[in-house]
Scaffold this active site. Sequence first.
Site, PDB file in Angstrom:
ATOM      1  N   SER A 141       5.848  -4.890   5.644  1.00 39.88           N
ATOM      2  CA  SER A 141       6.212  -5.894   6.651  1.00 39.88           C
ATOM      3  C   SER A 141       6.229  -7.274   6.013  1.00 39.88           C
ATOM      4  CB  SER A 141       5.201  -5.900   7.801  1.00 39.88           C
ATOM      5  OG  SER A 141       5.218  -4.658   8.449  1.00 39.88           O
ATOM      6  N   TYR A 197       0.835  -1.208   0.000  1.00 38.24           N
ATOM      7  CA  TYR A 197       0.000   0.000   0.000  1.00 38.24           C
ATOM      8  C   TYR A 197       0.875   1.265   0.000  1.00 38.24           C
ATOM      9  CZ  TYR A 197      -4.439  -2.496   1.037  1.00 38.24           C
ATOM     10  OH  TYR A 197      -5.552  -3.284   0.997  1.00 38.24           O
ATOM     11  N   GLU A 202     -17.403 -11.344  13.364  1.00 38.08           N
ATOM     12  CA  GLU A 202     -16.681 -11.833  14.533  1.00 38.08           C
ATOM     13  C   GLU A 202     -15.415 -11.031  14.832  1.00 38.08           C
ATOM     14  OE1 GLU A 202     -16.164 -16.052  14.104  1.00 38.08           O
ATOM     15  OE2 GLU A 202     -18.288 -16.400  14.374  1.00 38.08           O
TER      16      GLU A 202
END
Lengths: 357, 403
Positions: B160, B127, B243
């Site tokens: 990362s 990104y 969830e």
Amino acid sequence: MNFDLTDEQLMLQDTVGQAMLNECPVTHLRTIFDGDSGHDGALWETLSGLGIVGLAIPEEYGGAGLEILDLAVTAETLGYHAAPGPFLGHVLAALAIAEGGSPEQKEKWLPGLASGERIGTVALAESGGQWQPDQWQLPRGDTLTGKKEFVPFGEIADLIVVGATGGQLAVVEKDAPGISLAVVDGVDLTRRFQEVDFASTPCEWLGQGAPAERVRDVGRVLLAADAFGGSQRLLEMCVEYAKTREQFGVTIGHFQALKHQLASMALDVEPNRGLYWFAAYAQDHARDEAERIAAIARAHVADRFMQVARDAVEAHGGIGFTWECDVQIWFKRAMFDRAFMGTPAEDRERSLQLAGL
Amino acid sequence: MDLNYGSEMEGFRDEVKAFVQGNWPLSGEEADLPMDKQAATFRARAIAHGYLYRNIPQRYGGSEQEPDVLKAQIIREEFGRKWAPQEARGIGTMMLVPTLLERGEEWQKDKFVRTTITGEVAWCQGYSEPGSGSDLASLKTRGELQGDEWVINGQKIWTSGAHLADYMFCLVRTEPDASKHAGISYLLIDMKQPGIEVRPLRMMTGSADFNEVFLNDARTPADWIVGKRGEGWLVSRTTLKHERNSIGAAQQTRAGLKGLVDLAKKSKVAGRPALEDSTIRQRLAEIEGYVKAHQYSGYRQLTKDAKGEEAGLIALMMKLFSTEIGHKSSALSLDLLGEEGLLSAGNAELGVQAKDSQGWIARYMYTLGIAVAGGTANIQRNVIAERGLGLPRDAAANRSSSK
């Protein structure tokens, strides 16, 4: 798992909020604030009519028989509106009698407190900031002799629950002999104090194991709830001001410096909602955590309220520093919530001791 | 208000407990397998019981359960209690898989979901760029369709795990003539190719977990695009709604506080035990106030999620709140370290609990990484002010709207 208020609790807040808007809009609040007593009999009657002054008194004595959480969500709404008057001392006095009184004592006092026809208060502090039950030194005897400081609305109270040595609680009626009152020049004009001096004043003792600690812990919870409501109101006032006040041709809410300050204020407000909820809930449902979480919640929420109040003055610029600006009313409520029943530092120290640290 | 999970849920908890009891740790020959194989073995059984990857259809390797945040929470609690392997935490599982499930083509789901959640393939996220941080949509990496391939040129940064990744999901400008947001596409790219060069970026802690990624005529098939051309910005906003672990962050701050208390027990201030120092005591207790507020805010969110309602303002501020608690805890930890605050971060592994003084130093720095990653604290404040408080949007950022 349902960590949320019930529809009944939301309705309770809504009802109290509507009553405050009708009976005590800020214009009226200011006349009480600037008036002599800080008390408004008509407002008290309205709140009594809603049943909130006897909310936690058992139904058999004319109360609503609800829980501390119900009392706390009410205190939040009253804090939001900076409700003037003796609510805090009154509900704590009623709690002491409801939990520590003999059947005869409850029969004698609770119905009047539940209906609001009689007003109660608590006399806790002794000289040098000794608010805690184990610090009280007022001697226990057939009569009371000694001084209590910072008694909320001592002047208008019909009965006073007084803390004495060993954490014992006594009840003194208004017209008992040997009571002298001195006005305290308090900062929060919505919650006034007197100093009360007893000289061989007749009293009735509440039973052994009378719940002085519970009164203190519920008091802390109600202060936290009040502080949450007050800080929420200040945040809304500042956001509203930022959306209307113009400088450099735009509303000041366009400026990132102010937006970030308001975001930081929101961060000092919103996360505390669940904290005070749980502290209140614990008083009835998690008694082994009750004292510790009450101490943590009071220290934390009251301190955040104070910070938000300082930020609110700044966010309003020059007008924020005036008597005319409403911010000062809540600023002083914050000072009350932070210092009544002891300081946040004391609460924090106690919270560590209770954790075995 | 009721903080119990209720009898139905407690029954479910008993089932989960029994499952973990019987299945973790592995026994017999399986106990001799390498740890990643053990984890994979356990996960396969947990999936068969419906305990992991509950929102992922069975045909892609999930257990395809009715969404239920309380059950998900109970599973996390009971697995956590016994240190049993939970869902893989990689960025592929957390970000790419939900995106593919919502927006991907059938063959993309087939090809990537199963291997991603089992950990067979690793992903990185392309990104940020050197010139496009908070203003991500200004990104410049170009993709051109040449025949049946995208040819990609540009540079990504703060990536990362790029040095370990098999693939990258990547935002690329494919429509140079369209407006800012409408010119971006969401491409999947094989990392193992000559057109990609990964250079490690050393963090201030001394270790290197993230990278710069240079794309020089990197190639990817024409259909390795998620959503249509120019829809990449919207696709990248696809969030995982099912969830959500709304109390995970609060559990981390709680664990952090516990570590801080342990550090205080071992430390000295002016030759005396730190826990006897009133300033230290006050600071510890003050941090606990924030941690408790965080914890009960998490419960509020969990309750709202369980009811399928929006949590409102609090949901917008949980990241910033974690960040600020991290700052306060770090500041206290440094004072507790005393002269050991002169040490380097060493090779300390970063986790919730620091193992030694150098671990605390690494944490002291790492909390800043958390503050910056995924939207800086100041960007978070913008979000709270604009979306939470309804203040005007930043004039400069009143971008060519994303529609």
